[in-house]
Scaffold this motif. Structure first.
Motif, PDB file in Angstrom:
ATOM      1  N   GLU A  41      20.781  11.698 -42.093  1.00  0.00           N
ATOM      2  CA  GLU A  41      19.321  11.628 -42.018  1.00  0.00           C
ATOM      3  C   GLU A  41      18.734  10.588 -42.968  1.00  0.00           C
ATOM      4  O   GLU A  41      17.608  10.723 -43.444  1.00  0.00           O
ATOM      5  CB  GLU A  41      18.706  13.005 -42.294  1.00  0.00           C
ATOM      6  N   THR A  42      19.501   9.553 -43.243  1.00  0.00           N
ATOM      7  CA  THR A  42      19.044   8.464 -44.113  1.00  0.00           C
ATOM      8  C   THR A  42      19.202   7.142 -43.365  1.00  0.00           C
ATOM      9  O   THR A  42      20.264   6.856 -42.826  1.00  0.00           O
ATOM     10  CB  THR A  42      19.854   8.417 -45.424  1.00  0.00           C
ATOM     11  N   LEU A  43      18.135   6.350 -43.344  1.00  0.00           N
ATOM     12  CA  LEU A  43      18.135   5.057 -42.660  1.00  0.00           C
ATOM     13  C   LEU A  43      18.295   3.942 -43.684  1.00  0.00           C
ATOM     14  O   LEU A  43      17.546   3.860 -44.662  1.00  0.00           O
ATOM     15  CB  LEU A  43      16.826   4.868 -41.886  1.00  0.00           C
ATOM     16  N   THR A  44      19.279   3.086 -43.449  1.00  0.00           N
ATOM     17  CA  THR A  44      19.513   1.917 -44.295  1.00  0.00           C
ATOM     18  C   THR A  44      19.366   0.667 -43.438  1.00  0.00           C
ATOM     19  O   THR A  44      20.001   0.554 -42.393  1.00  0.00           O
ATOM     20  CB  THR A  44      20.916   1.960 -44.925  1.00  0.00           C
ATOM     21  N   LEU A  45      18.529  -0.257 -43.888  1.00  0.00           N
ATOM     22  CA  LEU A  45      18.259  -1.483 -43.145  1.00  0.00           C
ATOM     23  C   LEU A  45      18.478  -2.675 -44.072  1.00  0.00           C
ATOM     24  O   LEU A  45      17.946  -2.716 -45.186  1.00  0.00           O
ATOM     25  CB  LEU A  45      16.829  -1.491 -42.605  1.00  0.00           C
ATOM     26  N   LYS A  46      19.261  -3.649 -43.594  1.00  0.00           N
ATOM     27  CA  LYS A  46      19.546  -4.844 -44.367  1.00  0.00           C
ATOM     28  C   LYS A  46      19.336  -6.073 -43.491  1.00  0.00           C
ATOM     29  O   LYS A  46      19.656  -6.056 -42.303  1.00  0.00           O
ATOM     30  CB  LYS A  46      20.980  -4.834 -44.905  1.00  0.00           C
ATOM     31  N   ALA A  47      18.801  -7.127 -44.093  1.00  0.00           N
ATOM     32  CA  ALA A  47      18.695  -8.424 -43.423  1.00  0.00           C
ATOM     33  C   ALA A  47      20.001  -9.183 -43.645  1.00  0.00           C
ATOM     34  O   ALA A  47      20.509  -9.242 -44.766  1.00  0.00           O
ATOM     35  CB  ALA A  47      17.515  -9.216 -43.971  1.00  0.00           C
ATOM     36  N   LYS A  48      20.508  -9.765 -42.562  1.00  0.00           N
ATOM     37  CA  LYS A  48      21.814 -10.428 -42.614  1.00  0.00           C
ATOM     38  C   LYS A  48      21.620 -11.930 -42.445  1.00  0.00           C
ATOM     39  O   LYS A  48      21.061 -12.386 -41.454  1.00  0.00           O
ATOM     40  CB  LYS A  48      22.713  -9.871 -41.505  1.00  0.00           C
ATOM     41  N   ILE A  49      22.087 -12.701 -43.431  1.00  0.00           N
ATOM     42  CA  ILE A  49      22.039 -14.163 -43.380  1.00  0.00           C
ATOM     43  C   ILE A  49      23.450 -14.658 -43.676  1.00  0.00           C
ATOM     44  O   ILE A  49      23.889 -14.679 -44.825  1.00  0.00           O
ATOM     45  CB  ILE A  49      21.039 -14.734 -44.397  1.00  0.00           C
ATOM     46  N   GLY A  50      24.168 -15.039 -42.634  1.00  0.00           N
ATOM     47  CA  GLY A  50      25.551 -15.424 -42.822  1.00  0.00           C
ATOM     48  C   GLY A  50      26.376 -14.239 -43.293  1.00  0.00           C
ATOM     49  O   GLY A  50      26.417 -13.185 -42.662  1.00  0.00           O
ATOM     50  N   PHE A  51      27.011 -14.408 -44.441  1.00  0.00           N
ATOM     51  CA  PHE A  51      27.783 -13.314 -45.031  1.00  0.00           C
ATOM     52  C   PHE A  51      26.968 -12.496 -46.037  1.00  0.00           C
ATOM     53  O   PHE A  51      27.470 -11.518 -46.578  1.00  0.00           O
ATOM     54  CB  PHE A  51      29.034 -13.869 -45.730  1.00  0.00           C
ATOM     55  N   LEU A  52      25.718 -12.895 -46.272  1.00  0.00           N
ATOM     56  CA  LEU A  52      24.879 -12.195 -47.238  1.00  0.00           C
ATOM     57  C   LEU A  52      24.088 -11.090 -46.558  1.00  0.00           C
ATOM     58  O   LEU A  52      23.701 -11.212 -45.399  1.00  0.00           O
ATOM     59  CB  LEU A  52      23.918 -13.175 -47.917  1.00  0.00           C
ATOM     60  N   LYS A  53      23.844 -10.008 -47.310  1.00  0.00           N
ATOM     61  CA  LYS A  53      23.032  -8.887 -46.831  1.00  0.00           C
ATOM     62  C   LYS A  53      21.995  -8.549 -47.887  1.00  0.00           C
ATOM     63  O   LYS A  53      22.336  -8.333 -49.052  1.00  0.00           O
ATOM     64  CB  LYS A  53      23.898  -7.666 -46.533  1.00  0.00           C
ATOM     65  N   LEU A  54      20.734  -8.515 -47.472  1.00  0.00           N
ATOM     66  CA  LEU A  54      19.632  -8.188 -48.360  1.00  0.00           C
ATOM     67  C   LEU A  54      19.047  -6.854 -47.931  1.00  0.00           C
ATOM     68  O   LEU A  54      18.587  -6.701 -46.798  1.00  0.00           O
ATOM     69  CB  LEU A  54      18.553  -9.275 -48.317  1.00  0.00           C
ATOM     70  N   GLN A  55      19.074  -5.875 -48.816  1.00  0.00           N
ATOM     71  CA  GLN A  55      18.628  -4.527 -48.465  1.00  0.00           C
ATOM     72  C   GLN A  55      17.112  -4.474 -48.386  1.00  0.00           C
ATOM     73  O   GLN A  55      16.407  -4.908 -49.291  1.00  0.00           O
ATOM     74  CB  GLN A  55      19.145  -3.510 -49.489  1.00  0.00           C
TER      75      GLN A  55
ATOM     76  N   ALA B 162      25.190   6.500 -36.825  1.00  0.00           N
ATOM     77  CA  ALA B 162      24.993   5.281 -36.030  1.00  0.00           C
ATOM     78  C   ALA B 162      25.000   4.062 -36.928  1.00  0.00           C
ATOM     79  O   ALA B 162      24.554   4.113 -38.083  1.00  0.00           O
ATOM     80  CB  ALA B 162      23.675   5.351 -35.252  1.00  0.00           C
ATOM     81  N   GLN B 163      25.503   2.973 -36.364  1.00  0.00           N
ATOM     82  CA  GLN B 163      25.496   1.693 -37.061  1.00  0.00           C
ATOM     83  C   GLN B 163      25.325   0.575 -36.046  1.00  0.00           C
ATOM     84  O   GLN B 163      25.950   0.590 -34.985  1.00  0.00           O
ATOM     85  CB  GLN B 163      26.790   1.493 -37.852  1.00  0.00           C
ATOM     86  N   LEU B 164      24.460  -0.391 -36.382  1.00  0.00           N
ATOM     87  CA  LEU B 164      24.137  -1.477 -35.460  1.00  0.00           C
ATOM     88  C   LEU B 164      24.022  -2.780 -36.238  1.00  0.00           C
ATOM     89  O   LEU B 164      23.361  -2.833 -37.281  1.00  0.00           O
ATOM     90  CB  LEU B 164      22.824  -1.185 -34.731  1.00  0.00           C
ATOM     91  N   THR B 165      24.665  -3.826 -35.723  1.00  0.00           N
ATOM     92  CA  THR B 165      24.573  -5.156 -36.312  1.00  0.00           C
ATOM     93  C   THR B 165      24.167  -6.140 -35.228  1.00  0.00           C
ATOM     94  O   THR B 165      24.896  -6.346 -34.254  1.00  0.00           O
ATOM     95  CB  THR B 165      25.914  -5.592 -36.934  1.00  0.00           C
ATOM     96  N   LEU B 166      22.973  -6.738 -35.372  1.00  0.00           N
ATOM     97  CA  LEU B 166      22.445  -7.727 -34.431  1.00  0.00           C
ATOM     98  C   LEU B 166      22.416  -9.092 -35.105  1.00  0.00           C
ATOM     99  O   LEU B 166      21.961  -9.211 -36.248  1.00  0.00           O
ATOM    100  CB  LEU B 166      21.029  -7.362 -33.987  1.00  0.00           C
ATOM    101  N   THR B 167      22.872 -10.126 -34.406  1.00  0.00           N
ATOM    102  CA  THR B 167      22.846 -11.481 -34.963  1.00  0.00           C
ATOM    103  C   THR B 167      22.405 -12.477 -33.892  1.00  0.00           C
ATOM    104  O   THR B 167      22.584 -12.255 -32.697  1.00  0.00           O
ATOM    105  CB  THR B 167      24.232 -11.900 -35.498  1.00  0.00           C
TER     106      THR B 167
END
Length: 214
Positions: free
Chosen positions: A33-47, A174-179
């Motif tokens: 019941e916890t949502l984690t969202l990160k912005a993905k730029i190449g190999f970097l992830k910004l929470q 659930a886990q989702l990665t969009l690029t």
């Protein structure tokens, strides 16, 4: 010197090409019941979510808002008519909606799902009820999988239900990665901008033609 300039231009184009190939997107995770969202730029992830709790800042003194001079009203009074936000309003709105639909459709085809994982964990006090929900979960997954494959390009997929009698309620993991590459984003933005300018120019020409004929 000519070779030097050519080498510099090739270097610049090479750097721009490499930058355009960088994938950008989002990484999303829902667990416990916890949502984690990160912005993905190449190999970097910004929470982005959840955000770190910061100490509340001291309240600043509020300044009284300055009164704005009614410049718009003076301009409207001089012209005598209010200028519409969009020329030929209804037709322009429909054209813009079509452009938005085409852009979103192209964006959907350009986005790549690197990973899609959805685990539905069924449980509860009644084992028979949990088993029935488990079977329904398989049926829903089997029906939706073809649509997902048709709509998106999915590289890695793991969608399945689980049956756990030790848990008292249904859980979702659930886990989702969009690029999407930067080049594709710029190409879609340029295409949408050109389409927008064409619509506005066509509407302005149409409005000018109607005024001259009248």
């Amino acid at each position: 010197r000519a070779m030097t300039w050519w080498m510099i231009l090739l270097l610049i184009f090479g750097v721009l090409f490499l930058i355009g190939c960088i994938p950008v997107g989002v990484w999303l995770r829902y667990q416990d019941e916890t949502l984690t969202l990160k912005a993905k730029i190449g190999f970097l992830k910004l929470q982005l979510l959840p955000k770190d709790e910061k100490q509340p800042k001291k309240a600043k003194k509020t300044k009284r808002p300055k009164k704005e001079k009614p410049q718009n009203k003076k301009l409207e009074a001089k012209s005598g008519k209010k200028q519409p936000l969009l020329p030929k309003g209804v037709g322009t709105i429909f054209d813009l909606l079509r452009l938005l639909g085409d852009t979103l459709g192209n964006l959907r085809r350009k986005i790549r799902i690197e990973e899609l994982r959805l685990h539905l964990i069924f449980g509860g006090d009644d084992p028979a009820d949990a088993a029935m929900n488990y079977g329904r979960g398989w049926a829903i997954i089997g029906a939706t999988n073809p649509y997902l494959e048709r709509l998106f390009v999915i590289k890695k997929r793991d969608i399945q239900p689980f049956l756990d009698y030790n848990t008292d309620k249904m859980k979702i993991d659930a886990q989702l990665t969009l690029t999407i590459t930067i080049w594709r984003v710029l190409a879609l933005a340029l295409r949408a901008g050109v389409g927008f300018l064409k619509i506005m120019n066509a509407r302005k020409k149409g409005g000018a033609g109607n005024e001259s004929s009248s």
